[in-house]
Design a protein around this motif. Structure first.
Motif, PDB file in Angstrom:
ATOM      1  N   ASP A  68       0.827  -1.214   0.000  1.00  0.00           N
ATOM      2  CA  ASP A  68       0.000   0.000   0.000  1.00  0.00           C
ATOM      3  C   ASP A  68       0.858   1.261   0.000  1.00  0.00           C
ATOM      4  O   ASP A  68       0.570   2.221  -0.715  1.00  0.00           O
ATOM      5  N   TYR A  69       1.938   1.263   0.802  1.00  0.00           N
ATOM      6  CA  TYR A  69       2.836   2.428   0.804  1.00  0.00           C
ATOM      7  C   TYR A  69       3.505   2.602  -0.558  1.00  0.00           C
ATOM      8  O   TYR A  69       3.656   3.724  -1.052  1.00  0.00           O
ATOM      9  N   LEU A  70       3.908   1.500  -1.170  1.00  0.00           N
ATOM     10  CA  LEU A  70       4.526   1.582  -2.495  1.00  0.00           C
ATOM     11  C   LEU A  70       3.536   2.076  -3.546  1.00  0.00           C
ATOM     12  O   LEU A  70       3.892   2.888  -4.403  1.00  0.00           O
ATOM     13  N   GLU A  71       2.312   1.609  -3.475  1.00  0.00           N
ATOM     14  CA  GLU A  71       1.266   2.075  -4.397  1.00  0.00           C
ATOM     15  C   GLU A  71       1.041   3.576  -4.238  1.00  0.00           C
ATOM     16  O   GLU A  71       0.916   4.310  -5.224  1.00  0.00           O
ATOM     17  N   GLN A  72       0.986   4.021  -2.988  1.00  0.00           N
ATOM     18  CA  GLN A  72       0.790   5.452  -2.724  1.00  0.00           C
ATOM     19  C   GLN A  72       1.943   6.260  -3.313  1.00  0.00           C
ATOM     20  O   GLN A  72       1.737   7.307  -3.943  1.00  0.00           O
ATOM     21  N   TYR A  73       3.160   5.771  -3.125  1.00  0.00           N
ATOM     22  CA  TYR A  73       4.326   6.457  -3.676  1.00  0.00           C
ATOM     23  C   TYR A  73       4.258   6.516  -5.198  1.00  0.00           C
ATOM     24  O   TYR A  73       4.488   7.575  -5.800  1.00  0.00           O
ATOM     25  N   MET A  74       3.925   5.412  -5.827  1.00  0.00           N
ATOM     26  CA  MET A  74       3.862   5.384  -7.295  1.00  0.00           C
ATOM     27  C   MET A  74       2.779   6.329  -7.823  1.00  0.00           C
ATOM     28  O   MET A  74       2.968   6.972  -8.852  1.00  0.00           O
ATOM     29  N   LYS A  75       1.684   6.464  -7.118  1.00  0.00           N
ATOM     30  CA  LYS A  75       0.650   7.415  -7.520  1.00  0.00           C
ATOM     31  C   LYS A  75       1.188   8.843  -7.441  1.00  0.00           C
ATOM     32  O   LYS A  75       0.912   9.664  -8.316  1.00  0.00           O
ATOM     33  N   GLU A  76       1.965   9.126  -6.392  1.00  0.00           N
ATOM     34  CA  GLU A  76       2.552  10.459  -6.268  1.00  0.00           C
ATOM     35  C   GLU A  76       3.586  10.728  -7.355  1.00  0.00           C
ATOM     36  O   GLU A  76       3.711  11.852  -7.830  1.00  0.00           O
ATOM     37  N   VAL A  77       4.323   9.719  -7.751  1.00  0.00           N
ATOM     38  CA  VAL A  77       5.269   9.878  -8.856  1.00  0.00           C
ATOM     39  C   VAL A  77       4.482  10.168 -10.136  1.00  0.00           C
ATOM     40  O   VAL A  77       4.815  11.078 -10.896  1.00  0.00           O
ATOM     41  N   ALA A  78       3.429   9.409 -10.361  1.00  0.00           N
ATOM     42  CA  ALA A  78       2.641   9.555 -11.587  1.00  0.00           C
ATOM     43  C   ALA A  78       1.947  10.908 -11.675  1.00  0.00           C
ATOM     44  O   ALA A  78       1.886  11.508 -12.751  1.00  0.00           O
TER      45      ALA A  78
END
Length: 98
Positions: A68-78
């Motif tokens: 979940d933390y990684l998904e959140q980070y990837m959304k912020e990158v995107a």
């Protein structure tokens, strides 16, 4: 490199979660919640959690939290949030220039 991120950012939260889970529990707990190999060190703890998150349709609590933390980070990158935050931090440090 999650260790350079602020505690309120997804990768900082991820780092804190991993360190807390790894250091707060004994090997038997980590073995039951991830794997015995995850109890080896922080890098293997992360790797085992990520592998379970990626490969198990119903990951256990630790793996789900890491994912979940990684998904959140990837959304912020995107969406550019991560870059904006880093640019603002650079500007604060060097006074507005790059």
């Amino acid at each position: 490199k999650p260790f350079r991120y602020d505690d309120e950012e997804p990768l900082g939260k991820l780092r804190n979660f991993i360190v807390h889970e790894f250091k707060s529990h004994n090997k038997e707990y980590i073995k039951n919640e991830l794997s015995l190999y995850a109890a080896t060190n922080l890098a293997e703890f992360f790797a085992e959690a990520f592998a379970e998150y990626q490969n198990n349709p119903e990951p256990r609590r630790i793996a789900k939290t890491v994912g979940d933390y990684l998904e959140q980070y990837m959304k912020e990158v995107a969406d550019g949030t991560d870059k904006k935050r880093r640019d603002e931090a650079v500007n604060r440090i060097i006074g507005g220039g790059k």
